[in-house]
Design a protein around this motif. Structure first.
Motif, PDB file in Angstrom:
ATOM      1  N   LEU A 140       0.871  -1.164   0.000  1.00  0.00           N
ATOM      2  CA  LEU A 140       0.000   0.000   0.000  1.00  0.00           C
ATOM      3  C   LEU A 140       0.911   1.217   0.000  1.00  0.00           C
ATOM      4  O   LEU A 140       1.612   1.479   0.980  1.00  0.00           O
ATOM      5  N   VAL A 141       0.924   1.948  -1.107  1.00  0.00           N
ATOM      6  CA  VAL A 141       1.821   3.091  -1.263  1.00  0.00           C
ATOM      7  C   VAL A 141       1.005   4.366  -1.153  1.00  0.00           C
ATOM      8  O   VAL A 141       0.167   4.654  -2.007  1.00  0.00           O
ATOM      9  N   LYS A 142       1.262   5.141  -0.100  1.00  0.00           N
ATOM     10  CA  LYS A 142       0.532   6.383   0.128  1.00  0.00           C
ATOM     11  C   LYS A 142       1.139   7.475  -0.743  1.00  0.00           C
ATOM     12  O   LYS A 142       2.307   7.822  -0.594  1.00  0.00           O
ATOM     13  N   ARG A 143       0.323   7.976  -1.684  1.00  0.00           N
ATOM     14  CA  ARG A 143       0.778   9.012  -2.598  1.00  0.00           C
ATOM     15  C   ARG A 143       0.661  10.383  -1.945  1.00  0.00           C
ATOM     16  O   ARG A 143       1.550  11.217  -2.043  1.00  0.00           O
ATOM     17  N   ASN A 144      -0.485  10.651  -1.342  1.00  0.00           N
ATOM     18  CA  ASN A 144      -0.702  11.882  -0.572  1.00  0.00           C
ATOM     19  C   ASN A 144      -1.739  11.558   0.494  1.00  0.00           C
ATOM     20  O   ASN A 144      -2.081  10.399   0.685  1.00  0.00           O
ATOM     21  N   GLU A 145      -2.253  12.560   1.174  1.00  0.00           N
ATOM     22  CA  GLU A 145      -3.168  12.267   2.282  1.00  0.00           C
ATOM     23  C   GLU A 145      -4.479  11.637   1.832  1.00  0.00           C
ATOM     24  O   GLU A 145      -5.176  11.018   2.621  1.00  0.00           O
ATOM     25  N   HIS A 146      -4.822  11.766   0.554  1.00  0.00           N
ATOM     26  CA  HIS A 146      -6.097  11.237   0.059  1.00  0.00           C
ATOM     27  C   HIS A 146      -5.967   9.971  -0.781  1.00  0.00           C
ATOM     28  O   HIS A 146      -6.935   9.238  -0.930  1.00  0.00           O
ATOM     29  N   THR A 147      -4.797   9.725  -1.349  1.00  0.00           N
ATOM     30  CA  THR A 147      -4.653   8.661  -2.337  1.00  0.00           C
ATOM     31  C   THR A 147      -3.642   7.611  -1.912  1.00  0.00           C
ATOM     32  O   THR A 147      -2.521   7.941  -1.529  1.00  0.00           O
ATOM     33  N   THR A 148      -4.058   6.353  -1.986  1.00  0.00           N
ATOM     34  CA  THR A 148      -3.166   5.226  -1.722  1.00  0.00           C
ATOM     35  C   THR A 148      -3.262   4.258  -2.897  1.00  0.00           C
ATOM     36  O   THR A 148      -4.352   3.837  -3.273  1.00  0.00           O
ATOM     37  N   ASP A 149      -2.113   3.922  -3.481  1.00  0.00           N
ATOM     38  CA  ASP A 149      -2.063   2.964  -4.578  1.00  0.00           C
ATOM     39  C   ASP A 149      -1.759   1.586  -4.001  1.00  0.00           C
ATOM     40  O   ASP A 149      -0.964   1.447  -3.069  1.00  0.00           O
ATOM     41  N   ARG A 150      -2.394   0.560  -4.582  1.00  0.00           N
ATOM     42  CA  ARG A 150      -2.207  -0.812  -4.108  1.00  0.00           C
ATOM     43  C   ARG A 150      -1.525  -1.628  -5.195  1.00  0.00           C
ATOM     44  O   ARG A 150      -1.943  -1.631  -6.337  1.00  0.00           O
ATOM     45  N   TYR A 151      -0.433  -2.327  -4.813  1.00  0.00           N
ATOM     46  CA  TYR A 151       0.315  -3.165  -5.741  1.00  0.00           C
ATOM     47  C   TYR A 151       0.469  -4.560  -5.158  1.00  0.00           C
ATOM     48  O   TYR A 151       0.547  -4.738  -3.944  1.00  0.00           O
ATOM     49  N   PHE A 152       0.533  -5.544  -6.047  1.00  0.00           N
ATOM     50  CA  PHE A 152       0.739  -6.931  -5.641  1.00  0.00           C
ATOM     51  C   PHE A 152       2.086  -7.398  -6.160  1.00  0.00           C
ATOM     52  O   PHE A 152       2.364  -7.304  -7.356  1.00  0.00           O
TER      53      PHE A 152
END
Length: 104
Positions: A54-66
């Motif tokens: 779970l990579v937090k891009r900013n306070e609103h957006t989190t990208d999920r990678y497997f």
């Protein structure tokens, strides 16, 4: 006008349930792009697949990678196509046998 509810894909829900049993790591991307931050984190920590990042891009957006044996994938793609990933199949079999053991 009433809005119609979006249909939930059974296959994606099953994939999401399978991914819940995979180790998760939460990181922040900092100056890097999210996928670059995920790759650097995997390399520096020596994380073995399968893993969910779970990579937090900013306070609103989190990208999920497997993180799989085949490489790094978007988590949504993996949820929809979990049957293509052998590492998820083994955890799925373990989960089913555990569920059966608890039922009896």
């Amino acid at each position: 006008m009433a809005r119609r509810r979006k249909r939930k894909s059974r296959r994606r829900l099953e994939g999401r349930r399978i991914l819940e049993n995979v180790p998760q790591y939460s990181i922040e991307c900092g100056e890097d792009k999210p996928v670059t931050a995920a790759r650097k984190f995997i390399h520096s920590e020596g994380i073995a697949p399968p893993a969910l990042l779970l990579v937090k891009r900013n306070e609103h957006t989190t990208d999920r990678y497997f993180w799989a044996e085949k490489g790094l994938f978007g988590a949504q793609y993996v949820e929809e196509n979990h049957f293509l990933f052998p590492s998820l199949r083994s955890s799925e079999v373990e989960e089913e046998s555990l569920t059966l053991a608890l039922a009896h």
